[in-house]
Scaffold this motif. Structure first.
Motif, PDB file in Angstrom:
ATOM      1  N   ALA A  30      -7.624   6.682  15.497  1.00 38.24           N
ATOM      2  CA  ALA A  30      -6.562   7.540  14.323  1.00 38.24           C
ATOM      3  C   ALA A  30      -6.091   5.960  13.827  1.00 38.24           C
ATOM      4  CB  ALA A  30      -4.939   7.901  15.056  1.00 38.24           C
ATOM      5  N   LEU A  31      -5.862   4.833  14.176  1.00 38.32           N
ATOM      6  CA  LEU A  31      -5.530   3.684  12.893  1.00 38.32           C
ATOM      7  C   LEU A  31      -6.141   3.635  11.831  1.00 38.32           C
ATOM      8  CD1 LEU A  31      -3.553   1.211  15.682  1.00 38.32           C
ATOM      9  CD2 LEU A  31      -2.617   2.779  14.196  1.00 38.32           C
ATOM     10  N   ILE A  32      -7.754   3.375  12.005  1.00 36.53           N
ATOM     11  CA  ILE A  32      -8.615   3.132  11.052  1.00 36.53           C
ATOM     12  C   ILE A  32      -8.151   3.883   9.467  1.00 36.53           C
ATOM     13  CG2 ILE A  32     -10.754   4.118   9.543  1.00 36.53           C
ATOM     14  CD1 ILE A  32     -11.263   2.704  12.845  1.00 36.53           C
ATOM     15  N   MET A  33      -7.179   4.923  10.128  1.00 34.78           N
ATOM     16  CA  MET A  33      -6.699   5.921   8.704  1.00 34.78           C
ATOM     17  C   MET A  33      -5.761   5.039   8.148  1.00 34.78           C
ATOM     18  SD  MET A  33      -8.326   9.049   8.409  1.00 34.78           S
ATOM     19  CE  MET A  33      -8.880  10.201   9.548  1.00 34.78           C
ATOM     20  N   THR A  34      -4.652   4.919   8.894  1.00 35.73           N
ATOM     21  CA  THR A  34      -4.420   3.864   7.911  1.00 35.73           C
ATOM     22  C   THR A  34      -4.636   2.723   7.242  1.00 35.73           C
ATOM     23  OG1 THR A  34      -2.098   4.460   9.317  1.00 35.73           O
ATOM     24  CG2 THR A  34      -1.703   2.307   8.081  1.00 35.73           C
ATOM     25  N   ALA A  35      -5.772   1.873   7.679  1.00 41.41           N
ATOM     26  CA  ALA A  35      -6.742   0.863   6.583  1.00 41.41           C
ATOM     27  C   ALA A  35      -7.308   1.431   5.489  1.00 41.41           C
ATOM     28  CB  ALA A  35      -7.346   0.318   8.048  1.00 41.41           C
ATOM     29  N   ILE A  36      -7.266   3.126   5.681  1.00 44.80           N
ATOM     30  CA  ILE A  36      -8.346   3.342   4.866  1.00 44.80           C
ATOM     31  C   ILE A  36      -7.252   3.739   3.677  1.00 44.80           C
ATOM     32  CG2 ILE A  36      -9.942   5.212   4.153  1.00 44.80           C
ATOM     33  CD1 ILE A  36     -10.548   5.593   7.120  1.00 44.80           C
ATOM     34  N   GLY A  37      -5.988   4.440   4.057  1.00 50.33           N
ATOM     35  CA  GLY A  37      -5.271   4.830   3.023  1.00 50.33           C
ATOM     36  C   GLY A  37      -4.586   3.948   2.330  1.00 50.33           C
ATOM     37  N   LEU A  38      -4.344   2.873   3.142  1.00 49.82           N
ATOM     38  CA  LEU A  38      -3.991   1.568   2.196  1.00 49.82           C
ATOM     39  C   LEU A  38      -5.132   0.765   1.244  1.00 49.82           C
ATOM     40  CD1 LEU A  38      -2.674  -0.632   5.132  1.00 49.82           C
ATOM     41  CD2 LEU A  38      -1.296  -0.078   3.469  1.00 49.82           C
ATOM     42  N   GLY A  39      -6.655   0.177   1.880  1.00 48.38           N
ATOM     43  CA  GLY A  39      -7.740   0.488   1.022  1.00 48.38           C
ATOM     44  C   GLY A  39      -7.782   0.897  -0.363  1.00 48.38           C
ATOM     45  N   VAL A  40      -7.475   2.870  -0.480  1.00 42.22           N
ATOM     46  CA  VAL A  40      -7.548   3.365  -1.459  1.00 42.22           C
ATOM     47  C   VAL A  40      -6.112   2.882  -2.220  1.00 42.22           C
ATOM     48  CG1 VAL A  40      -7.083   5.647  -2.566  1.00 42.22           C
ATOM     49  CG2 VAL A  40      -8.690   5.217   0.244  1.00 42.22           C
ATOM     50  N   ALA A  41      -5.565   2.665  -1.978  1.00 37.51           N
ATOM     51  CA  ALA A  41      -3.569   2.337  -2.968  1.00 37.51           C
ATOM     52  C   ALA A  41      -4.051   1.472  -3.251  1.00 37.51           C
ATOM     53  CB  ALA A  41      -2.714   3.235  -1.828  1.00 37.51           C
ATOM     54  N   VAL A  42      -3.900   0.313  -3.052  1.00 36.38           N
ATOM     55  CA  VAL A  42      -4.530  -1.445  -3.457  1.00 36.38           C
ATOM     56  C   VAL A  42      -4.709  -1.499  -4.753  1.00 36.38           C
ATOM     57  CG1 VAL A  42      -4.393  -3.809  -3.338  1.00 36.38           C
ATOM     58  CG2 VAL A  42      -3.534  -2.715  -1.370  1.00 36.38           C
ATOM     59  N   PRO A  43      -6.194  -0.987  -4.755  1.00 31.77           N
ATOM     60  CA  PRO A  43      -6.831  -1.359  -5.852  1.00 31.77           C
ATOM     61  C   PRO A  43      -6.137  -0.448  -6.894  1.00 31.77           C
ATOM     62  CG  PRO A  43      -8.232  -0.727  -4.156  1.00 31.77           C
ATOM     63  CD  PRO A  43      -6.970  -0.574  -3.718  1.00 31.77           C
ATOM     64  N   ALA A  44      -5.637   0.951  -6.580  1.00 31.95           N
ATOM     65  CA  ALA A  44      -4.918   1.750  -7.391  1.00 31.95           C
ATOM     66  C   ALA A  44      -3.874   1.312  -8.066  1.00 31.95           C
ATOM     67  CB  ALA A  44      -4.805   3.369  -6.678  1.00 31.95           C
ATOM     68  N   VAL A  45      -3.259   0.408  -7.296  1.00 29.77           N
ATOM     69  CA  VAL A  45      -1.857   0.108  -8.009  1.00 29.77           C
ATOM     70  C   VAL A  45      -1.916  -0.973  -8.563  1.00 29.77           C
ATOM     71  CG1 VAL A  45      -0.067  -0.928  -6.996  1.00 29.77           C
ATOM     72  CG2 VAL A  45      -0.113   0.981  -5.988  1.00 29.77           C
ATOM     73  N   LEU A  46      -3.111  -2.025  -8.012  1.00 29.59           N
ATOM     74  CA  LEU A  46      -3.374  -3.198  -9.245  1.00 29.59           C
ATOM     75  C   LEU A  46      -4.070  -3.014 -10.726  1.00 29.59           C
ATOM     76  CD1 LEU A  46      -4.839  -5.734  -6.522  1.00 29.59           C
ATOM     77  CD2 LEU A  46      -2.660  -5.480  -6.855  1.00 29.59           C
ATOM     78  N   GLY A  47      -4.937  -1.763 -10.213  1.00 25.02           N
ATOM     79  CA  GLY A  47      -5.896  -1.660 -11.597  1.00 25.02           C
ATOM     80  C   GLY A  47      -4.597  -0.472 -12.276  1.00 25.02           C
ATOM     81  N   TYR A  48      -3.952   0.235 -11.872  1.00 27.97           N
ATOM     82  CA  TYR A  48      -2.557   1.190 -12.918  1.00 27.97           C
ATOM     83  C   TYR A  48      -1.975  -0.253 -13.553  1.00 27.97           C
ATOM     84  CZ  TYR A  48       1.864   3.651 -13.996  1.00 27.97           C
ATOM     85  OH  TYR A  48       2.849   3.170 -14.825  1.00 27.97           O
ATOM     86  N   ASN A  49      -1.188  -1.396 -13.357  1.00 32.12           N
ATOM     87  CA  ASN A  49      -0.729  -2.816 -13.175  1.00 32.12           C
ATOM     88  C   ASN A  49      -1.681  -3.291 -14.489  1.00 32.12           C
ATOM     89  OD1 ASN A  49       1.712  -1.622 -12.050  1.00 32.12           O
ATOM     90  ND2 ASN A  49       0.959  -3.571 -10.225  1.00 32.12           N
ATOM     91  N   TRP A  50      -2.314  -3.908 -14.380  1.00 28.73           N
ATOM     92  CA  TRP A  50      -3.276  -4.214 -15.018  1.00 28.73           C
ATOM     93  C   TRP A  50      -3.764  -2.894 -16.225  1.00 28.73           C
ATOM     94  CZ3 TRP A  50      -9.513  -5.176 -13.650  1.00 28.73           C
ATOM     95  CH2 TRP A  50      -9.727  -7.068 -14.419  1.00 28.73           C
ATOM     96  N   LEU A  51      -4.023  -2.080 -16.230  1.00 26.54           N
ATOM     97  CA  LEU A  51      -4.105  -1.195 -17.611  1.00 26.54           C
ATOM     98  C   LEU A  51      -2.787  -0.641 -18.294  1.00 26.54           C
ATOM     99  CD1 LEU A  51      -6.285   1.569 -15.731  1.00 26.54           C
ATOM    100  CD2 LEU A  51      -7.059  -0.289 -17.198  1.00 26.54           C
TER     101      LEU A  51
END
Length: 275
Positions: free
Chosen positions: A223-244
């Motif tokens: 179950a805890l893998i889900m939290t890790a996957i959620g963070l792995g999806v969110a971090v690139p999106a946030v960094l990419g948004y700020n960069w763009l």
């Protein structure tokens, strides 16, 4: 007398024989019992083969195998969000790089042409700068009509050029809202998957009545893998948004500078714009 002595010795011999026989029988019986125990002892069980390192009972594969529809739906949603984020990030980085390269070429060559018509034709068909230049030239050449005759030429051209610049800005910034949404919601979606997985695991453990560490660690770890996957999806999106966002500001600054120069040329030399 002699017969009595002989009888006495015979009695003693018989008694000695009877006394020795039980001892010998007792010694024989433990030996027989020991041999029987040895014969009846089961053969040692074969040592089980060690599990392969790839067979992880607490990994993603186990979660996919034992997860229910809710867990798999959450994982699918996170996968779609991740794929969409990376697609937007790559495409928009390519667009901004292409637009920045065109901006350098346009500023060094466009205004050196003999006429605006030649300058427009020198630009690529799909270029954003050609779209803006064509909009400005068309606005300067078609300033007629009952509704537009009360608007001065400078304001009319400015409005059309700004509209074209806004269209370019919207195209370059397309998808940023998706990145912002993914960056803000993906951790909570992963957390929902974790909470749901832990709830299902604890329910199954309670029904089974087994609360040992090996029974708890597996489902909770999955179950805890889900939290890790959620963070792995969110971090690139946030960094990419700020960069763009920062890249778009830089590139659109060059586009607006070109639009301002184009407006100055159109207003300063209307005869060239009418050719």
């Amino acid at each position: 007398m002699i017969s009595r002595i002989t009888g006495l010795f015979a009695a003693i011999a018989v008694a000695a024989t009877l006394a020795v026989s039980p001892v010998h029988a007792q010694d024989q019986k433990p030996a027989d019992a020991a041999s029987a125990v040895v014969d009846a002892a089961p053969a040692p069980a074969a040592t089980p083969a060690p599990a392969k390192a790839s067979d992880n009972p607490y990994g993603l594969g186990a979660m996919l195998q034992h997860g229910d529809m809710v867990s798999k739906s959450v994982l699918t949603l996170l996968l779609i969000m991740s794929m969409g984020s990376w697609y937007i990030l790559i495409v928009r980085l390519w667009d901004t790089s292409k637009l920045g390269s065109e901006a350098k070429d346009v500023r060094s060559t466009f205004f050196k042409k003999t006429s605006l018509a030649d300058g427009v034709r020198s630009l690529k068909e799909e270029s954003a700068f050609r779209y803006i230049a064509a909009a400005g030239v068309e606005a300067s050449e078609h300033h007629e009509g009952a509704l537009t005759e009360n608007i001065d030429l400078s304001s009319w051209v400015t409005v059309n050029i700004d509209r074209a610049v806004t269209d370019v800005n919207n195209k370059v910034g397309a998808g940023l809202g998706f990145l912002a949404t993914v960056g803000s919601t993906a951790p909570f979606i992963g957390l929902f998957g974790t909470v749901w997985g832990i709830l299902q695991a604890l329910t199954a453990i309670g029904v089974a009545g087994q609360a040992s560490i090996d029974k708890v660690a597996g489902p909770v770890g999955e179950a805890l893998i889900m939290t890790a996957i959620g963070l792995g999806v969110a971090v690139p999106a946030v960094l990419g948004y700020n960069w763009l966002v920062n890249r778009n500001k830089s590139v659109m600054g060059q586009v607006r500078a070109f639009a301002a120069d184009l407006h100055g040329v159109l207003m300063g030399n209307r005869s060239v714009a009418k050719r």
